[in-house]
Scaffold this motif. Structure first.
Motif, PDB file in Angstrom:
ATOM      1  N   GLU A 162     -36.677-104.567 -11.682  1.00  0.00           N
ATOM      2  CA  GLU A 162     -37.151-104.406 -10.309  1.00  0.00           C
ATOM      3  C   GLU A 162     -37.129-105.740  -9.558  1.00  0.00           C
ATOM      4  OE1 GLU A 162     -41.072-102.823 -10.327  1.00  0.00           O
ATOM      5  OE2 GLU A 162     -40.584-101.140 -11.645  1.00  0.00           O
ATOM      6  N   HIS A 186     -39.218-107.572  -6.487  1.00  0.00           N
ATOM      7  CA  HIS A 186     -40.515-107.432  -5.803  1.00  0.00           C
ATOM      8  C   HIS A 186     -40.514-108.230  -4.502  1.00  0.00           C
ATOM      9  CE1 HIS A 186     -42.684-105.345  -9.087  1.00  0.00           C
ATOM     10  NE2 HIS A 186     -41.747-105.926  -9.824  1.00  0.00           N
ATOM     11  N   LEU A 192     -40.026 -98.365 -11.689  1.00  0.00           N
ATOM     12  CA  LEU A 192     -38.723 -97.984 -11.150  1.00  0.00           C
ATOM     13  C   LEU A 192     -37.633 -97.968 -12.214  1.00  0.00           C
ATOM     14  CD1 LEU A 192     -38.701 -99.739  -7.649  1.00  0.00           C
ATOM     15  CD2 LEU A 192     -39.453 -97.435  -8.272  1.00  0.00           C
ATOM     16  N   ILE A 234     -35.051-101.227  -6.916  1.00  0.00           N
ATOM     17  CA  ILE A 234     -34.113-101.413  -8.028  1.00  0.00           C
ATOM     18  C   ILE A 234     -32.804-100.697  -7.700  1.00  0.00           C
ATOM     19  CG2 ILE A 234     -34.756 -99.347  -9.370  1.00  0.00           C
ATOM     20  CD1 ILE A 234     -34.627-101.110 -11.903  1.00  0.00           C
ATOM     21  N   GLU A 266     -41.236-103.016  -3.844  1.00  0.00           N
ATOM     22  CA  GLU A 266     -40.450-103.093  -5.074  1.00  0.00           C
ATOM     23  C   GLU A 266     -39.219-102.193  -4.924  1.00  0.00           C
ATOM     24  OE1 GLU A 266     -42.912-101.772  -8.298  1.00  0.00           O
ATOM     25  OE2 GLU A 266     -43.543 -99.955  -7.275  1.00  0.00           O
TER      26      GLU A 266
END
Length: 264
Positions: free
Chosen positions: A204, A206, A179, A138, A136
């Motif tokens: 986020e 993934h 995040l 961001i 993950e």
């Protein structure tokens, strides 16, 4: 099936799961398609990614002399805060440095073994996250040059890690993190010059990796020393091939090795 050529980092493509490709001289292999098959690597010689000579690889796929000469291995690569192209100052080759440094860059949070901060060119999203084995990630800021990204990373790593524990990443002993919450918590530490570039409305991303079985513990393969290796491929994560006997092979870490690869 037999392939031969110099090792370079695997190319990747977002998917469910991520698709990986090894590119050789006149051919390529979709590595996902050889999961659960036996791969045999044989080291033939070195081939520097810059001069193509058969010289021992020093770092990043380059022989020692090329590593200290090529603009593609300047200190600002690993330490973006040292970038100077925005000041019209040369490190090794100003034309190259302007091309790479003076383009949009992203400062991001990624979770591969733990939450860490990093920098990449915008054009390398999500490739950079995939290469790090992050499940993950961001974006925090999008800035117009590498220098601003670098000073932002320096400021944020006072409050969050900037390294990946590759063993934890490969054994998949990881925990999910919020995040968005991390991004918001760290926003107050963004340097003044980069505050206007803060991204506050994204979510986020993934990543799902093609792994049939994670190793319980990892044994790192140094093909330059062993000369050969044979094993059943069980997964691909980051830039690592994972084999059934817990051996892991960092393809990017072995760039510049000219090898043969047999798939059976």
């Amino acid at each position: 099936m037999r392939y031969e050529g110099v090792l370079r980092k695997m190319q990747s493509e977002m998917g469910q799961p991520i698709q990986y490709y090894m590119i050789f001289n006149n051919d390529f292999i979709n590595v996902n398609q050889v999961l659960d098959k036996e791969l045999e690597f044989n080291f033939i010689k070195y081939q520097c990614l810059n001069c193509n000579e058969d010289n021992p690889i020093f770092r990043q796929g380059f022989c020692q002399s090329c590593f200290f000469e090529t603009p593609a291995a300047g200190d600002w690569i690993m330490r973006p805060e040292l970038s100077m192209a925005h000041l019209n100052k040369e490190d090794r080759n100003l034309e190259y440095e302007k091309k790479v440094q003076l383009q949009p860059h992203i400062v991001y949070l990624a979770n591969s073994s733990n939450v860490k901060v990093g920098v990449t060119r915008k054009s390398q999203v999500p490739t950079r996250w995939i290469d790090q084995g992050a499940h993950e990630a961001i974006e925090i800021v999008e800035v117009p040059n590498r220098y601003l990204a670098g000073i932002t990373e320096v400021a944020l790593k006072e409050h969050v890690n900037d390294k990946t524990n590759w063993r934890k990443m490969l054994t998949n002993t990881i925990e999910d993190a919020d995040l968005v919450q991390w991004r918001n918590k760290l926003s107050k530490y963004i340097p003044e010059e980069a505050k206007d570039y803060f991204i506050e409305s994204n979510q986020e991303t993934h990543m799902e990796f093609p792994v049939l079985k994670y190793p319980e513990k990892v044994k790192s393969l140094n093909l330059g020393k062993t000369g050969e290796f044979k094993g059943i491929l069980k997964g691909i994560k980051g830039q690592y091939l994972i084999f059934g006997d817990n051996t892991v092979f960092n393809v990017r870490g072995n760039e510049g090795l000219y090898v043969s690869l047999e798939v059976s």
